[in-house]
Scaffold this active site. Structure first.
Site, mmCIF file in Angstrom:
data_model
loop_
_atom_site.group_PDB
_atom_site.id
_atom_site.type_symbol
_atom_site.label_atom_id
_atom_site.label_comp_id
_atom_site.label_asym_id
_atom_site.label_seq_id
_atom_site.Cartn_x
_atom_site.Cartn_y
_atom_site.Cartn_z
ATOM 1 N N TYR A 1 15.199 30.138 8.797
ATOM 2 C CA TYR A 1 13.899 30.738 9.118
ATOM 3 C C TYR A 1 13.679 30.799 10.627
ATOM 4 C CZ TYR A 1 12.348 30.545 4.253
ATOM 5 O OH TYR A 1 12.214 30.738 2.911
ATOM 6 N N MET B 1 11.885 24.303 2.777
ATOM 7 C CA MET B 1 11.238 23.490 1.740
ATOM 8 C C MET B 1 12.276 22.754 0.886
ATOM 9 S SD MET B 1 8.510 24.611 -1.202
ATOM 10 C CE MET B 1 7.357 25.384 -0.086
ATOM 11 N N ARG C 1 -10.564 -1.121 15.021
ATOM 12 C CA ARG C 1 -10.576 -0.262 13.839
ATOM 13 C C ARG C 1 -11.523 -0.960 12.864
ATOM 14 N NH1 ARG C 1 -4.851 0.983 11.049
ATOM 15 N NH2 ARG C 1 -5.277 -1.130 10.337
ATOM 16 N N LYS D 1 0.842 -1.214 0.000
ATOM 17 C CA LYS D 1 0.000 0.000 0.000
ATOM 18 C C LYS D 1 0.869 1.254 0.000
ATOM 19 C CE LYS D 1 -0.358 -0.514 4.972
ATOM 20 N NZ LYS D 1 -1.132 -1.092 6.071
HETATM 21 C C1 LIG Z 1 -0.227 -2.036 6.678
HETATM 22 C C2 LIG Z 1 -0.766 -3.321 7.140
HETATM 23 C C3 LIG Z 1 0.092 -4.418 7.334
HETATM 24 C C4 LIG Z 1 1.597 -4.326 7.233
HETATM 25 O O1 LIG Z 1 2.083 -3.757 8.422
HETATM 26 P P1 LIG Z 1 3.658 -3.606 8.677
HETATM 27 O O2 LIG Z 1 3.734 -3.128 10.079
HETATM 28 O O3 LIG Z 1 4.133 -2.583 7.714
HETATM 29 O O4 LIG Z 1 4.259 -4.925 8.451
HETATM 30 C C5 LIG Z 1 -0.481 -5.630 7.658
HETATM 31 N N1 LIG Z 1 -1.826 -5.751 7.806
HETATM 32 C C6 LIG Z 1 -2.667 -4.718 7.661
HETATM 33 C C7 LIG Z 1 -4.130 -4.920 7.849
HETATM 34 C C8 LIG Z 1 -2.173 -3.465 7.334
HETATM 35 O O5 LIG Z 1 -3.016 -2.436 7.199
#
Ligand SMILES: *Cc1c(COP(=O)(O)O)cnc(C)c1O
Length: 362
Positions: A254, A302, A129, A34
């Site tokens: 800055y 930046m 969640r 992802k």
């Molecule tokens: C992102 C995610 C993972 C991977 O998690 P890592 O800590 O990056 O290994 C596994 N399962 C779900 C449901 C996730 O959202």
């Protein structure tokens, strides 16, 4: 002169996958890709994970991008689908879906599909969640078995909120709760993220879901990737574009946030929050120039950062390469200095940074 560059070491990626398989030898690997493969480049990373059994992403667009890139392995949608009209897309592209609530199940039951879709039933064992309540399992299981729109082998998964903390017993109680729920009728289960894979061997079911560790980074609170036999895949690099001498008592950058205590030299480095470097990196956050660590000073701008290289430093020159994190400087360390987690730093690398993919690097 190449400025902000993310060097992606594909050999390290392959080594990390092999290491994961060594840690969990009896589990199939669902490689989590992802958010543009955690900022590493979705399609290229997927192409170099031939040894994975499936891919997992969060959004349908990410899955479609993998198919458009020619990837043919099964793809699991970790949040499932979002509306009924997504279902034909799932079917046409051989995407597997999580089912985490009643809306999804009802939409699947009512759909008019030519063939069944592969499903993973997600149970909430304590993250609160996504996921159905444990008490809903019987009902969801039998409804999935009953609908023609779901493949017959119902698979089960859950997720850990605290697996990065080996002192927290929550993960163990989740594992125990989950295995009670599974009983003997479920064929395939999947629990472990990277932290589960590393710290909770009882969670290595039929499938594992490594994300962060594929990229060579430790998910644990108090370690870096190399402690677990992993190698950094991304090295974020740039160059020194100016070298300045600063008298004692001058304020730099800055807001004049930093003041020199004594006469010193600064290296001005072409990297800033416009490249995804964290603006909240505190004074002293390390960078590596010519094999040596120096600390940043002043505000991150930046496009630039100022680094205190000390008076009479002849070893740092304009044009020298600077590593912000990667092979010689764990991103875990930079994240700590910026009050964040390595996941965020990797995902936040911006399109201004040029990506360079490297194979056969020792
Ligand atoms: C992102 C995610 C993972 C991977 O998690 P890592 O800590 O990056 O290994 C596994 N399962 C779900 C449901 C996730 O959202």
């Amino acid at each position: 002169m190449r400025l902000a560059t993310a060097e992606i070491n594909l050999t390290a990626l392959a080594t990390n996958l092999a290491r994961i398989k060594q840690i969990a030898p009896n589990s199939k690997v669902m490689a989590v890709l992802k958010a543009n493969a955690y900022g590493h480049g979705l399609v290229t990373i997927a192409q170099h994970l031939q040894g994975a059994d499936a891919f997992a992403v969060a959004r349908i667009d990410e899955a479609l991008a993998l198919r458009a890139g020619g990837l043919t392995k099964p793809i699991v949608l970790l949040e499932g689908f979002f509306e009924a009209s997504d279902l034909p897309i799932l079917l046409a592209n051989n995407f597997e879906t999580i089912i985490h609530d009643e809306h999804q199940l009802a939409a699947l039951e009512q759909a008019n599909l030519d063939a069944p879709i592969a499903t993973w039933l997600k149970i909430d064992t304590g993250m609160h969640r996504l996921g159905i309540e444990p008490e809903q399992l019987e009902q969801f299981y039998s409804r999935l078995k009953a609908t023609q729109n779901a493949k017959q082998d119902v698979r089960l998964m859950t997720h850990f909120p605290c697996a990065d903390d080996t002192k927290n017993n929550k993960t163990l109680s989740q594992i125990q709760h989950f295995s009670k729920l599974v009983g003997d009728k479920i064929e395939q289960i999947c629990l472990a993220n990277s932290a589960g894979i590393i710290a909770w061997p009882d969670s290595h079911g039929d499938w594992i879901r490594p994300g962060l560790m594929l990229y060579g980074v430790s998910p644990m609170l108090d370690s870096v990737g190399s402690d677990h036999g992993l190698s950094a895949v991304m090295s974020l690099k740039t160059r020194v574009i100016a070298k300045r001498s600063i008298p004692a008592g001058e304020r730099v950058g800055y807001g004049g946030r930093w003041q020199s205590q004594e006469a010193t030299q600064l290296a001005v480095v072409a990297m800033g929050y416009g490249d995804g470097y964290p603006r909240h990196a505190q004074e002293g956050t390390p960078v590596v120039i010519n094999g040596k660590r120096y600390g940043i000073v002043g505000s991150v701008s930046m496009d630039m950062i100022t680094v205190d290289i000390g008076a009479e430093n002849d070893s740092v020159q304009v044009g020298d390469e600077v590593e912000m994190w990667g092979e010689n400087l764990p991103v875990e360390k930079v994240a700590q200095c910026a009050g964040t987690i390595p996941y965020e730093l990797l995902c936040n690398v911006t399109p201004r940074v040029s990506y360079q993919y490297i194979k056969d690097k020792k």
